[in-house]
Design a protein around this motif. Structure first.
Motif, short mmCIF file in Angstrom:
data_model
loop_
_atom_site.label_atom_id
_atom_site.label_comp_id
_atom_site.label_asym_id
_atom_site.label_seq_id
_atom_site.Cartn_x
_atom_site.Cartn_y
_atom_site.Cartn_z
N ALA A 297 0.85 -1.19 0.00
CA ALA A 297 0.00 0.00 0.00
C ALA A 297 0.89 1.24 0.00
N VAL A 298 0.60 2.16 -0.89
CA VAL A 298 1.33 3.43 -0.97
C VAL A 298 0.33 4.55 -0.83
N VAL A 299 0.59 5.44 0.14
CA VAL A 299 -0.27 6.58 0.39
C VAL A 299 0.61 7.83 0.36
N VAL A 300 0.27 8.79 -0.48
CA VAL A 300 1.01 10.06 -0.56
C VAL A 300 0.21 11.09 0.22
N LEU A 301 0.90 11.71 1.21
CA LEU A 301 0.24 12.66 2.10
C LEU A 301 0.77 14.07 1.89
N ASP A 302 -0.06 15.07 2.20
CA ASP A 302 0.46 16.42 2.24
C ASP A 302 1.01 16.69 3.64
N ALA A 303 1.43 17.91 3.92
CA ALA A 303 2.05 18.24 5.20
C ALA A 303 1.12 18.05 6.39
N ASN A 304 -0.19 18.06 6.16
CA ASN A 304 -1.16 17.90 7.24
C ASN A 304 -1.65 16.47 7.40
N GLY A 305 -1.11 15.56 6.60
CA GLY A 305 -1.53 14.16 6.70
C GLY A 305 -2.75 13.83 5.84
N VAL A 306 -3.12 14.75 4.96
CA VAL A 306 -4.27 14.51 4.06
C VAL A 306 -3.79 13.70 2.86
N MET A 307 -4.55 12.68 2.52
CA MET A 307 -4.18 11.79 1.42
C MET A 307 -4.35 12.48 0.07
N GLN A 308 -3.25 12.50 -0.67
CA GLN A 308 -3.24 13.13 -1.99
C GLN A 308 -3.27 12.10 -3.12
N ARG A 309 -2.77 10.90 -2.81
CA ARG A 309 -2.71 9.85 -3.81
C ARG A 309 -2.64 8.51 -3.10
N VAL A 310 -3.33 7.52 -3.65
CA VAL A 310 -3.28 6.16 -3.12
C VAL A 310 -3.20 5.18 -4.27
N ASN A 311 -2.60 4.04 -4.02
CA ASN A 311 -2.54 3.03 -5.07
C ASN A 311 -3.59 1.95 -4.81
N PRO A 312 -3.79 1.04 -5.76
CA PRO A 312 -4.81 -0.02 -5.58
C PRO A 312 -4.60 -0.85 -4.32
N ALA A 313 -3.34 -1.11 -3.95
CA ALA A 313 -3.09 -1.90 -2.73
C ALA A 313 -3.58 -1.14 -1.49
N ALA A 314 -3.45 0.19 -1.49
CA ALA A 314 -3.94 1.00 -0.36
C ALA A 314 -5.47 0.97 -0.33
N GLU A 315 -6.10 1.02 -1.49
CA GLU A 315 -7.57 0.93 -1.55
C GLU A 315 -8.02 -0.39 -0.92
N LYS A 316 -7.33 -1.46 -1.27
CA LYS A 316 -7.69 -2.78 -0.74
C LYS A 316 -7.47 -2.84 0.77
N LEU A 317 -6.35 -2.27 1.24
CA LEU A 317 -6.03 -2.27 2.66
C LEU A 317 -7.10 -1.52 3.47
N PHE A 318 -7.50 -0.34 2.97
CA PHE A 318 -8.48 0.48 3.68
C PHE A 318 -9.92 0.05 3.41
N GLY A 319 -10.12 -0.75 2.37
CA GLY A 319 -11.48 -1.18 2.02
C GLY A 319 -12.31 -0.04 1.45
N CYS A 320 -11.65 0.92 0.81
CA CYS A 320 -12.32 2.09 0.23
C CYS A 320 -11.75 2.34 -1.16
#
Length: 195
Positions: free
Chosen positions: A138-161
């Motif tokens: 799972a790869v999640v790209v965050l901004d300085a505040n921890g807001v998700m800017q980009r996610v990959n398919p593995a991250a979608e599967k991990l979070f179930g969203c």
């Protein structure tokens, strides 16, 4: 645009007899353009261009009489292409005309550099997207505040969203309280190291 592998010029924009020419490509050898590229300077043939380049069929076909061309350079000083004008009547060497032409060439060079830069960014973005999409983790790209800017398919599967549901959300909202505290500590440690 100069294509060094083929030693040819490919039009980004060509205008002839009131119409745009699409995908016009011309070999460089034995053309008026050759001196522009090899001598790396403005070249002006005010008259009798067909006599000077008798083997250049396209000049005869359009009834060319005069030519002016100037190279377009990238930021490293390499030739990207050239800007040229061919006329069916003589083109005297008027300083005002030459200055105006050089101004247009500087603007055309800036535009070509911008287009190449945008293409590099698009290519890089496509490479990154392909890399993220194929990652098993799972790869999640965050901004300085921890807001998700980009996610990959593995991250979608991990979070179930879906990515649509995750983007714009704060990662902390998806973490158990103990993990959220550890995440905040980790972020604070990173900020301390970078400042």
């Amino acid at each position: 645009e100069y294509v060094p592998e083929k030693n040819s010029l490919k039009s980004r924009a060509a205008w002839l007899d009131g119409e745009f020419l699409d995908n016009y490509e011309q070999a460089v050898p034995n053309t008026p353009c050759e001196a522009v590229l090899t001598e790396r300077r403005l070249v002006h043939y005010p008259d009798r261009i067909v006599e000077l380049f008798p083997g250049e069929v396209d000049l005869k076909t359009i009834g060319a009489v005069s030519y002016m061309g100037v190279p377009l350079f990238d930021l490293s000083g390499e030739i990207m292409g050239h800007l040229a004008v061919i006329d069916t009547k003589p083109m005297p060497a008027e300083p005002r005309l030459i200055s105006l032409f050089e101004i247009f060439a500087a603007r055309a060079a800036a535009e070509c550099r911008r287009l190449k830069s945008e293409q590099r960014v698009r290519d890089h973005e496509e490479e990154l997207a392909a890399l993220l999409a194929s990652a098993m983790d799972a790869v999640v790209v965050l901004d300085a505040n921890g807001v998700m800017q980009r996610v990959n398919p593995a991250a979608e599967k991990l979070f179930g969203c879906t990515a649509e549901d995750l983007l714009g959300e704060n990662l902390r909202d998806f973490l158990p309280p103990q993990s959220a505290v550890r995440f905040a500590s980790f972020v604070q440690e990173l900020e301390t190291q970078t400042s």
